[in-house]
Design a protein around this motif. Structure first.
Motif, short mmCIF file in Angstrom:
data_model
loop_
_atom_site.label_atom_id
_atom_site.label_comp_id
_atom_site.label_asym_id
_atom_site.label_seq_id
_atom_site.Cartn_x
_atom_site.Cartn_y
_atom_site.Cartn_z
N ARG A 1 0.94 -1.14 0.01
CA ARG A 1 -0.51 0.25 -0.09
C ARG A 1 0.65 1.44 0.09
NH1 ARG A 1 -3.34 -3.10 3.28
NH2 ARG A 1 -1.68 -1.87 5.38
N VAL A 2 1.65 1.21 0.56
CA VAL A 2 2.85 2.52 0.97
C VAL A 2 3.26 2.36 -0.67
CG1 VAL A 2 4.63 2.67 1.97
CG2 VAL A 2 3.47 2.19 3.19
N LEU A 3 3.73 1.43 -1.50
CA LEU A 3 5.02 1.59 -3.09
C LEU A 3 4.09 1.96 -3.35
CD1 LEU A 3 6.18 -2.35 -2.92
CD2 LEU A 3 7.34 0.58 -2.30
N ALA A 4 2.41 1.90 -3.04
CA ALA A 4 1.10 2.21 -4.26
C ALA A 4 1.10 3.92 -4.17
CB ALA A 4 0.40 1.51 -4.13
N ASP A 5 0.88 3.70 -2.95
CA ASP A 5 1.16 5.46 -2.86
C ASP A 5 2.30 6.55 -3.24
OD1 ASP A 5 -0.20 7.77 -1.67
OD2 ASP A 5 1.22 7.95 -0.52
N LEU A 6 3.48 5.61 -3.10
CA LEU A 6 4.47 6.38 -3.19
C LEU A 6 4.94 6.84 -5.05
CD1 LEU A 6 7.24 5.00 -1.28
CD2 LEU A 6 6.41 7.08 -0.99
N LYS A 7 4.10 5.39 -6.13
CA LYS A 7 4.06 5.23 -7.00
C LYS A 7 3.40 6.40 -7.79
CE LYS A 7 4.98 0.59 -8.81
NZ LYS A 7 4.43 -0.60 -9.17
N VAL A 8 2.48 6.66 -6.90
CA VAL A 8 1.50 7.69 -7.72
C VAL A 8 1.41 9.02 -7.15
CG1 VAL A 8 -0.80 8.85 -6.88
CG2 VAL A 8 -0.38 6.86 -6.73
N GLN A 9 2.23 9.48 -6.31
CA GLN A 9 3.20 10.11 -6.06
C GLN A 9 4.30 10.88 -7.18
OE1 GLN A 9 4.30 11.32 -2.26
NE2 GLN A 9 1.76 10.07 -0.74
N LEU A 10 4.77 10.00 -7.41
CA LEU A 10 6.03 9.86 -8.25
C LEU A 10 5.48 9.96 -9.67
CD1 LEU A 10 8.63 7.98 -6.30
CD2 LEU A 10 8.97 9.81 -6.19
N TYR A 11 4.26 8.76 -9.85
CA TYR A 11 4.36 9.46 -11.15
C TYR A 11 4.14 10.19 -11.60
CZ TYR A 11 6.02 4.35 -12.87
OH TYR A 11 6.27 3.59 -13.48
N ALA A 12 3.33 11.09 -10.80
CA ALA A 12 2.37 12.52 -10.88
C ALA A 12 3.62 13.44 -11.29
CB ALA A 12 1.41 12.50 -9.97
N LYS A 13 4.42 13.47 -10.43
CA LYS A 13 6.08 14.39 -10.23
C LYS A 13 6.31 14.58 -11.69
CE LYS A 13 8.81 17.38 -8.67
NZ LYS A 13 10.24 18.34 -8.19
N PHE A 14 7.67 13.14 -11.91
CA PHE A 14 8.45 12.71 -12.85
C PHE A 14 7.11 12.12 -14.25
CE2 PHE A 14 10.36 12.72 -9.00
CZ PHE A 14 11.68 13.02 -9.14
N GLY A 15 6.21 11.40 -14.34
CA GLY A 15 5.51 10.75 -15.61
C GLY A 15 6.44 10.11 -15.81
N SER A 16 7.10 9.83 -17.26
CA SER A 16 7.44 8.65 -17.28
C SER A 16 8.97 9.22 -17.76
CB SER A 16 7.55 8.52 -19.50
OG SER A 16 7.26 10.41 -19.91
N ASN A 17 9.12 9.79 -16.95
CA ASN A 17 11.16 10.27 -16.53
C ASN A 17 11.36 9.51 -15.51
OD1 ASN A 17 11.11 12.12 -17.83
ND2 ASN A 17 10.59 13.94 -16.50
N ILE A 18 10.43 8.52 -15.03
CA ILE A 18 11.10 7.39 -13.82
C ILE A 18 10.20 6.60 -14.55
CG2 ILE A 18 9.17 8.13 -12.33
CD1 ILE A 18 11.73 8.08 -10.29
N ASN A 19 10.69 4.68 -14.15
CA ASN A 19 10.49 3.87 -13.92
C ASN A 19 10.47 3.29 -12.86
OD1 ASN A 19 9.58 1.27 -15.00
ND2 ASN A 19 10.73 1.11 -16.70
N LEU A 20 9.68 2.96 -12.46
CA LEU A 20 9.54 2.08 -10.46
C LEU A 20 8.81 1.09 -11.11
CD1 LEU A 20 8.09 5.24 -8.80
CD2 LEU A 20 9.78 4.44 -8.79
N GLU A 21 8.71 0.09 -12.15
CA GLU A 21 8.34 -1.63 -12.36
C GLU A 21 9.29 -1.91 -12.15
OE1 GLU A 21 4.83 -1.64 -12.37
OE2 GLU A 21 5.18 0.64 -12.27
N ALA A 22 9.07 -3.11 -11.60
CA ALA A 22 10.22 -4.24 -11.03
C ALA A 22 10.77 -4.55 -12.50
CB ALA A 22 9.95 -4.62 -10.09
N ASP A 23 12.08 -4.93 -12.71
CA ASP A 23 12.65 -5.18 -13.69
C ASP A 23 12.60 -6.75 -13.23
OD1 ASP A 23 14.32 -6.30 -15.78
OD2 ASP A 23 16.02 -5.33 -15.03
#
Length: 172
Positions: free
Chosen positions: A148-170
């Motif tokens: 749940r924490v990761l999902a919240d952080l993903k929302v925040q980080l993707y909102a700011k960085f958009g496609s400039n960051i990839n938070l998906e696991a390799d």
């Protein structure tokens, strides 16, 4: 808490092999690259947008990386405990199949084996299974809360960085 001044919010420069060769001597700028490489995800730096990475953003990225690593550790621990639980269940089944009720069964406590009756051993195994299942449930609950924490952080980080960051696991 350290906060970088607005003039120092420089986008890090990376070499082809992903190392930070930033124009700044500020180490927190280069942490972005190292954190993402360790966690198996790299940002997409070819994006047209120029987004500044603030200290707070870096803290969120670091928290995401730590939690991703922790989830991996917890899942591995859950798998080990599930194997232990399966071993206990197999031992219970084997004891049930034993014909001789007066047979003394050795039960390991620490480094010592103590012989118990079939009934006592069965009760001890059931108690061990119950305790192990409670541990597994607690670990699974921790994994869910971290997700749940990761999902919240993903929302925040993707909102700011958009496609400039990839938070998906390799997956490789």
């Amino acid at each position: 808490m350290l906060d970088a001044p607005a003039s120092s919010r420089l986008k890090p420069v990376f070499t082809e092999d992903g190392r930070c060769a930033g124009p700044s001597s500020r180490p927190w700028i280069c942490i972005l690259s190292a954190t993402q490489q360790v966690c198996g995800f790299l940002p997409t730096w070819q994006a047209a947008e120029d987004v500044n990475v603030t200290f707070e953003d870096q803290q969120k990225i670091n928290k995401f990386a730590r939690n991703t690593s922790r989830i991996t550790e917890l899942k591995e621990e859950i798998e080990v405990k599930k194997k232990q639980l399966q071993n206990l269940e197999d031992a219970c089944d084997d004891i049930m199949l034993a014909d001789d009720d007066c047979l003394m069964i050795p039960y390991q406590i620490g480094d010592v084996f103590i012989s118990h009756s079939q009934e006592e051993t069965q009760e001890m195994l059931e108690e061990a299974k119950k305790n192990l299942q409670e541990e597994i449930d607690a670990l699974e609950s921790r994994v869910e809360s971290i997700q749940r924490v990761l999902a919240d952080l993903k929302v925040q980080l993707y909102a700011k960085f958009g496609s400039n960051i990839n938070l998906e696991a390799d997956e490789s």
